[in-house]
Design an enzyme around this catalytic site. Structure first.
Site, short mmCIF file in Angstrom:
data_model
loop_
_atom_site.label_atom_id
_atom_site.label_comp_id
_atom_site.label_asym_id
_atom_site.label_seq_id
_atom_site.Cartn_x
_atom_site.Cartn_y
_atom_site.Cartn_z
CG ASP A 11 -1.79 1.21 1.36
OD1 ASP A 11 -2.28 1.70 0.32
OD2 ASP A 11 -2.01 1.71 2.49
CB CYS A 74 -3.04 0.72 -2.41
SG CYS A 74 -3.11 2.47 -2.81
CG ASN A 75 -9.50 0.78 -2.77
OD1 ASN A 75 -10.33 0.02 -3.24
ND2 ASN A 75 -9.22 0.79 -1.48
CB THR A 76 -4.89 5.13 -4.94
OG1 THR A 76 -5.79 5.57 -3.93
CG2 THR A 76 -4.50 6.27 -5.83
CB CYS A 181 -9.25 4.89 0.70
SG CYS A 181 -7.61 5.23 1.37
CG HIS A 183 -4.87 4.87 4.65
ND1 HIS A 183 -4.37 4.40 3.46
CD2 HIS A 183 -3.80 5.28 5.38
CE1 HIS A 183 -3.04 4.54 3.46
NE2 HIS A 183 -2.68 5.06 4.62
#
Ligand code: DGL
Length: 250
Positions: A11, A74-76, A181, A183
């Site tokens: 991530d 990590c979606n991004t 996300c 987080h």
């Protein structure tokens, strides 16, 4: 590829611990290496090209660490780089997280929904295809600029202030929240406090099941490992290491 190889998880920071936690619940005997790129986060406001370069470096590192599979927690990073990585490393198995919007479609289609994610995820082609496919026409998109960074820093006061300023307007209007996300599950309680009663959708448990199925199918499950987790941070931050293990085991 051998059964004893590690599961690599990465991530932009320590947020992917929320994914690793779900994976360890169902694969406790595997050995893991987690890469946190705290030197270069947040990813959410970077260009796709910048994120791809970082992912490429991390993947090279994880391959050298003898990983049999790599989880993009990590979606991004998934949105901008999963296709690129799969093309560049066809011999590697990649498992990528994405906002759990399909779950809303399957389980709670009628209800007003808020998708919280980074700006980069919300603007990505990958997420927009998902949205188009499963649109419930009662969905609000909230690019949470700066939120992952505040969670990464662990600054409670700043997080609460951010949520009050950015979520208060949805209070009472929203019933589903997609935590887009990795987080954000770390502050699920604080989000709940700001929004009132809502149902959360998090893609991590499904990803963990999918990972298990893939390893099973490819005969790569390790039932004899010690469940060791190695943590690597691009900044070698002792503080990040500590917080990572606190989140992981508590
Ligand atoms: N945890 C990451 C995600 O799932 C991104 C946080 C960041 O902006 O670096 O999207």
């Amino acid at each position: 590829m051998e059964k004893r190889g590690k599961i690599g998880v990465f991530d932009s920071g320590i947020g992917g611990v929320t994914v690793l936690k779900e994976i360890i619940k169902i694969l406790p005997k595997e050995n893991y290496i987690y890469y946190s790129d705290s030197k270069n986060n947040p990813y959410g406001e970077k260009t796709s090209n910048e994120i791809r370069k970082r992912c490429d470096e991390i993947v090279k590192y994880l391959i050298n660490q003898n990983c049999k599979v790599i989880v993009i927690a990590c979606n991004t990073a998934s949105a901008s780089s999963a296709n690129f990585l799969r093309k560049k490393y066809p011999e590697i198995i990649f498992i990528a997280i994405e906002p759990a919007y399909k779950m809303v479609h399957d389980y709670s289609y009628e209800k007003p929904t808020l998708v919280m994610a980074t700006k980069s995820t919300i603007e990505s082609e990958k997420f927009n295809l998902l949205l188009k496919k499963y649109d419930n026409h009662k969905t609000y998109l909230l690019p949470c600029v700066g939120l992952a960074q505040k969670i990464e820093e662990g600054n409670e006061t700043q997080i609460k202030k951010y949520l009050n300023e950015n979520l208060e307007m949805y209070r009472g209007k929203i019933e589903n929240v997609v935590l887009g996300c990795t987080h954000y599950p770390l502050i699920q309680e604080e989000i709940q406090e700001t929004l009132g009663k809502v149902t959360f959708f998090n893609g991590a448990p499904n990803l963990a099941n999918h990972l298990k199925n893939v390893l099973e199918q490819k005969n790569l499950l390790n039932n004899r490992g010690s469940g060791k987790v190695k943590f690597k941070d691009s900044q070698d931050s002792e503080e990040k290491r500590k917080r990572f293990f606190i989140y992981l085991y508590h």
